[in-house]
Design a protein around this motif. Structure first.
Motif, PDB file in Angstrom:
ATOM      1  N   LYS A 112     -12.230  18.591 -16.494  1.00 29.43           N
ATOM      2  CA  LYS A 112     -11.312  17.443 -16.605  1.00 29.43           C
ATOM      3  C   LYS A 112      -9.985  17.978 -17.126  1.00 29.43           C
ATOM      4  O   LYS A 112      -9.958  18.910 -17.922  1.00 29.43           O
ATOM      5  CB  LYS A 112     -11.872  16.383 -17.561  1.00 29.43           C
ATOM      6  CG  LYS A 112     -12.965  15.527 -16.949  1.00 29.43           C
ATOM      7  CD  LYS A 112     -13.222  14.286 -17.773  1.00 29.43           C
ATOM      8  CE  LYS A 112     -14.173  13.341 -17.053  1.00 29.43           C
ATOM      9  NZ  LYS A 112     -14.416  12.118 -17.815  1.00 29.43           N
ATOM     10  N   ALA A 116      -2.452  14.659 -21.913  1.00 27.11           N
ATOM     11  CA  ALA A 116      -2.573  13.322 -22.509  1.00 27.11           C
ATOM     12  C   ALA A 116      -1.241  12.853 -23.073  1.00 27.11           C
ATOM     13  O   ALA A 116      -0.334  13.651 -23.337  1.00 27.11           O
ATOM     14  CB  ALA A 116      -3.622  13.331 -23.621  1.00 27.11           C
ATOM     15  N   SER A 127      -1.075   1.813 -21.890  1.00 23.27           N
ATOM     16  CA  SER A 127      -1.116   2.361 -20.540  1.00 23.27           C
ATOM     17  C   SER A 127       0.214   3.059 -20.255  1.00 23.27           C
ATOM     18  O   SER A 127       1.175   2.932 -21.017  1.00 23.27           O
ATOM     19  CB  SER A 127      -1.325   1.250 -19.514  1.00 23.27           C
ATOM     20  OG  SER A 127      -0.143   0.466 -19.407  1.00 23.27           O
ATOM     21  N   ASN A 155       0.819   5.651 -10.753  1.00 26.87           N
ATOM     22  CA  ASN A 155       0.489   4.465 -11.537  1.00 26.87           C
ATOM     23  C   ASN A 155       1.561   3.377 -11.440  1.00 26.87           C
ATOM     24  O   ASN A 155       1.559   2.432 -12.242  1.00 26.87           O
ATOM     25  CB  ASN A 155       0.240   4.854 -13.003  1.00 26.87           C
ATOM     26  CG  ASN A 155      -1.117   5.506 -13.202  1.00 26.87           C
ATOM     27  OD1 ASN A 155      -2.113   4.827 -13.442  1.00 26.87           O
ATOM     28  ND2 ASN A 155      -1.179   6.829 -13.074  1.00 26.87           N
ATOM     29  N   LEU A 208      -4.116   8.895 -25.125  1.00 24.36           N
ATOM     30  CA  LEU A 208      -4.345   8.335 -23.789  1.00 24.36           C
ATOM     31  C   LEU A 208      -4.452   9.492 -22.788  1.00 24.36           C
ATOM     32  O   LEU A 208      -3.433   9.988 -22.287  1.00 24.36           O
ATOM     33  CB  LEU A 208      -3.196   7.411 -23.372  1.00 24.36           C
ATOM     34  CG  LEU A 208      -3.149   5.984 -23.939  1.00 24.36           C
ATOM     35  CD1 LEU A 208      -2.929   5.984 -25.447  1.00 24.36           C
ATOM     36  CD2 LEU A 208      -2.033   5.184 -23.269  1.00 24.36           C
ATOM     37  N   TRP A 210      -4.686  11.537 -19.462  1.00 25.22           N
ATOM     38  CA  TRP A 210      -4.222  11.213 -18.112  1.00 25.22           C
ATOM     39  C   TRP A 210      -5.384  11.090 -17.137  1.00 25.22           C
ATOM     40  O   TRP A 210      -5.225  10.499 -16.073  1.00 25.22           O
ATOM     41  CB  TRP A 210      -3.234  12.265 -17.625  1.00 25.22           C
ATOM     42  CG  TRP A 210      -1.951  12.275 -18.396  1.00 25.22           C
ATOM     43  CD1 TRP A 210      -1.616  11.467 -19.450  1.00 25.22           C
ATOM     44  CD2 TRP A 210      -0.834  13.126 -18.185  1.00 25.22           C
ATOM     45  NE1 TRP A 210      -0.362  11.779 -19.916  1.00 25.22           N
ATOM     46  CE2 TRP A 210       0.143  12.790 -19.154  1.00 25.22           C
ATOM     47  CE3 TRP A 210      -0.551  14.148 -17.283  1.00 25.22           C
ATOM     48  CZ2 TRP A 210       1.374  13.444 -19.231  1.00 25.22           C
ATOM     49  CZ3 TRP A 210       0.670  14.792 -17.361  1.00 25.22           C
ATOM     50  CH2 TRP A 210       1.628  14.446 -18.325  1.00 25.22           C
ATOM     51  N   SER A 211      -6.531  11.656 -17.482  1.00 22.89           N
ATOM     52  CA  SER A 211      -7.713  11.531 -16.617  1.00 22.89           C
ATOM     53  C   SER A 211      -8.126  10.061 -16.488  1.00 22.89           C
ATOM     54  O   SER A 211      -8.762   9.674 -15.507  1.00 22.89           O
ATOM     55  CB  SER A 211      -8.882  12.369 -17.160  1.00 22.89           C
ATOM     56  OG  SER A 211      -9.177  12.011 -18.494  1.00 22.89           O
ATOM     57  N   GLN A 212      -7.712   9.235 -17.460  1.00 25.51           N
ATOM     58  CA  GLN A 212      -7.981   7.784 -17.385  1.00 25.51           C
ATOM     59  C   GLN A 212      -7.040   7.102 -16.390  1.00 25.51           C
ATOM     60  O   GLN A 212      -7.281   5.967 -15.990  1.00 25.51           O
ATOM     61  CB  GLN A 212      -7.799   7.135 -18.766  1.00 25.51           C
ATOM     62  CG  GLN A 212      -8.856   7.521 -19.775  1.00 25.51           C
ATOM     63  CD  GLN A 212      -8.599   6.876 -21.141  1.00 25.51           C
ATOM     64  OE1 GLN A 212      -7.676   6.083 -21.308  1.00 25.51           O
ATOM     65  NE2 GLN A 212      -9.401   7.249 -22.114  1.00 25.51           N
ATOM     66  N   PHE A 213      -5.980   7.809 -16.002  1.00 29.79           N
ATOM     67  CA  PHE A 213      -4.974   7.217 -15.110  1.00 29.79           C
ATOM     68  C   PHE A 213      -4.934   7.931 -13.760  1.00 29.79           C
ATOM     69  O   PHE A 213      -3.902   7.991 -13.104  1.00 29.79           O
ATOM     70  CB  PHE A 213      -3.597   7.243 -15.792  1.00 29.79           C
ATOM     71  CG  PHE A 213      -3.591   6.519 -17.108  1.00 29.79           C
ATOM     72  CD1 PHE A 213      -3.619   5.131 -17.158  1.00 29.79           C
ATOM     73  CD2 PHE A 213      -3.586   7.225 -18.303  1.00 29.79           C
ATOM     74  CE1 PHE A 213      -3.633   4.459 -18.379  1.00 29.79           C
ATOM     75  CE2 PHE A 213      -3.598   6.556 -19.531  1.00 29.79           C
ATOM     76  CZ  PHE A 213      -3.625   5.168 -19.555  1.00 29.79           C
ATOM     77  N   ASP A 216      -7.186  13.899 -11.744  1.00 29.26           N
ATOM     78  CA  ASP A 216      -8.466  14.593 -11.698  1.00 29.26           C
ATOM     79  C   ASP A 216      -8.270  16.017 -11.204  1.00 29.26           C
ATOM     80  O   ASP A 216      -7.246  16.349 -10.612  1.00 29.26           O
ATOM     81  CB  ASP A 216      -9.478  13.849 -10.802  1.00 29.26           C
ATOM     82  CG  ASP A 216      -8.890  13.455  -9.447  1.00 29.26           C
ATOM     83  OD1 ASP A 216      -7.692  13.730  -9.214  1.00 29.26           O
ATOM     84  OD2 ASP A 216      -9.619  12.872  -8.636  1.00 29.26           O
ATOM     85  N   ASN A 286     -19.085  17.077 -19.375  1.00 27.73           N
ATOM     86  CA  ASN A 286     -18.832  15.702 -18.953  1.00 27.73           C
ATOM     87  C   ASN A 286     -19.650  15.421 -17.699  1.00 27.73           C
ATOM     88  O   ASN A 286     -20.469  16.255 -17.291  1.00 27.73           O
ATOM     89  CB  ASN A 286     -17.329  15.503 -18.703  1.00 27.73           C
ATOM     90  CG  ASN A 286     -16.743  16.612 -17.833  1.00 27.73           C
ATOM     91  OD1 ASN A 286     -17.204  16.841 -16.720  1.00 27.73           O
ATOM     92  ND2 ASN A 286     -15.761  17.328 -18.355  1.00 27.73           N
TER      93      ASN A 286
END
Length: 333
Positions: A112, A116, A127, A155, A208, A210-213, A216, A286
């Protein structure tokens, strides 16, 4: 009384005994290991490999050298001043896009991405969209910088509405703690150190990833010089095996891994080192590494990683075949 020469059969037995016990007397194979930065907590497992004897068990003597970024590490491995090294695979991809590079990634570490956004917990930034109208500080030189506008674009964020300040990495945490910026761009592995600085200002850190946004792909990887791969493949196989053992040991024993680094880098703070390594564990272990196996490169995710790099650097996708930069043969089956 005449002395007889030993018979040929006795000589062959003696030779066999010498060969059997000679291995123990042989000098260890030497390897120069190039880090991509200073000896931080995320690298403690490498030092655990030395301190806990994993390299020695494989007949290896390693010399660990600090670095100045992933691009620097790739260059050192390519030039042969280091046999093996660590760095973001994006740096290897960029180097390959600019010209032929005699380096291969032989093991994935971060499945991952570590990039961040750091902000204060009371900032109401939840966000990337919330960054419009705000100020962000980023390190002067960082692999994250090129990705930032692409992640914003994906995004639906208007980058022109975000003020960017480039600064020395050491100044980012104080700037965030003092409220001089709304957020900073960092790797999640340095979150513990940032958190400690913010605590002094009675603030809490919010991270936060960036893998959440949607970011990948692969990040930090183990690299080797093509000459080593071709001429000493067995040595490299033993190195990767020892490194894998050291990694598993450190994930199970972060405290001992931190103490291992401290034993070789006396100025290190064990508590910070331990916290930094623990912050890196979700990048190592993960759902991706669970699915494919720790250290493995999945072809599809590798292609996605190159896609991000190509877009961020305006490269033609056909410029590099990411598979040409990988050698999977050194991972223990």
């Amino acid at each position: 009384m005449t002395r007889h020469s030993p018979s040929p059969s006795k000589l062959s037995v003696f030779a066999a005994l010498l060969m059997a016990f000679g291995g123990a007397a042989q000098a260890a194979d030497k390897l120069t290991v190039q880090l991509d930065w200073l000896p931080g907590g995320d690298k403690s497992f490498v030092y655990a490999g030395v301190q806990q004897g994993f390299f020695k068990e494989e007949g290896l003597e390693v010399k660990i050298i600090p670095g100045r970024g992933s691009a620097d590490a790739v260059t050192k491995v390519a030039s042969g001043s280091a046999d093996v090294g660590f760095g973001g695979i994006s740096a290897l991809m960029m180097a390959a896009a600019e010209g032929k590079i005699p380096v291969k990634a032989v093991m994935s570490l971060y499945s991952k991405q570590p990039d961040a956004l750091f902000t204060r917990a009371d900032s109401k930034i939840k966000s990337l969209k919330d960054m419009e109208g705000k100020t962000v500080a980023m390190p002067t030189f960082s692999s994250s910088n090129a990705l930032w506008p692409i992640v914003l674009q994906k995004n639906g964020v208007d980058a022109s509405k975000i003020k960017v300040i480039k600064s020395d990495p050491a100044t980012l945490a104080p700037m965030l703690a003092q409220g001089r910026v709304d957020a900073t761009i960092n790797w999640v592995t340095v979150a513990p150190a940032f958190g400690a600085v913010l605590k002094q200002a009675n603030k809490d850190l919010a991270v936060l990833p960036w893998s959440q946004f949607g970011l990948d792909g692969y990040g930090w990887s183990v690299m080797a010089n093509d000459k080593l791969i071709k001429e000493r493949p067995e040595v490299l196989k033993r190195y990767v095996r020892a490194l894998s053992k050291a990694l598993e040991f450190s994930i199970q024993n972060p405290q001992k891994a931190a103490e291992s680094l401290k034993a070789q880098v006396p100025e290190a703070d064990v508590a910070v080192i331990k916290a930094e390594f623990e912050a890196s564990i979700p990048l190592l272990k993960n759902e991706i590494s669970q699915r494919d196996g720790l250290g493995k490169f999945d072809a599809k995710l590798l292609a996605t990683t190159w896609g991000w790099v190509a877009q961020s650097m305006s490269y033609d996708l056909k410029k590099v075949d990411p598979e040409s930069l990988i050698d999977r043969s050194f991972l223990t089956k």
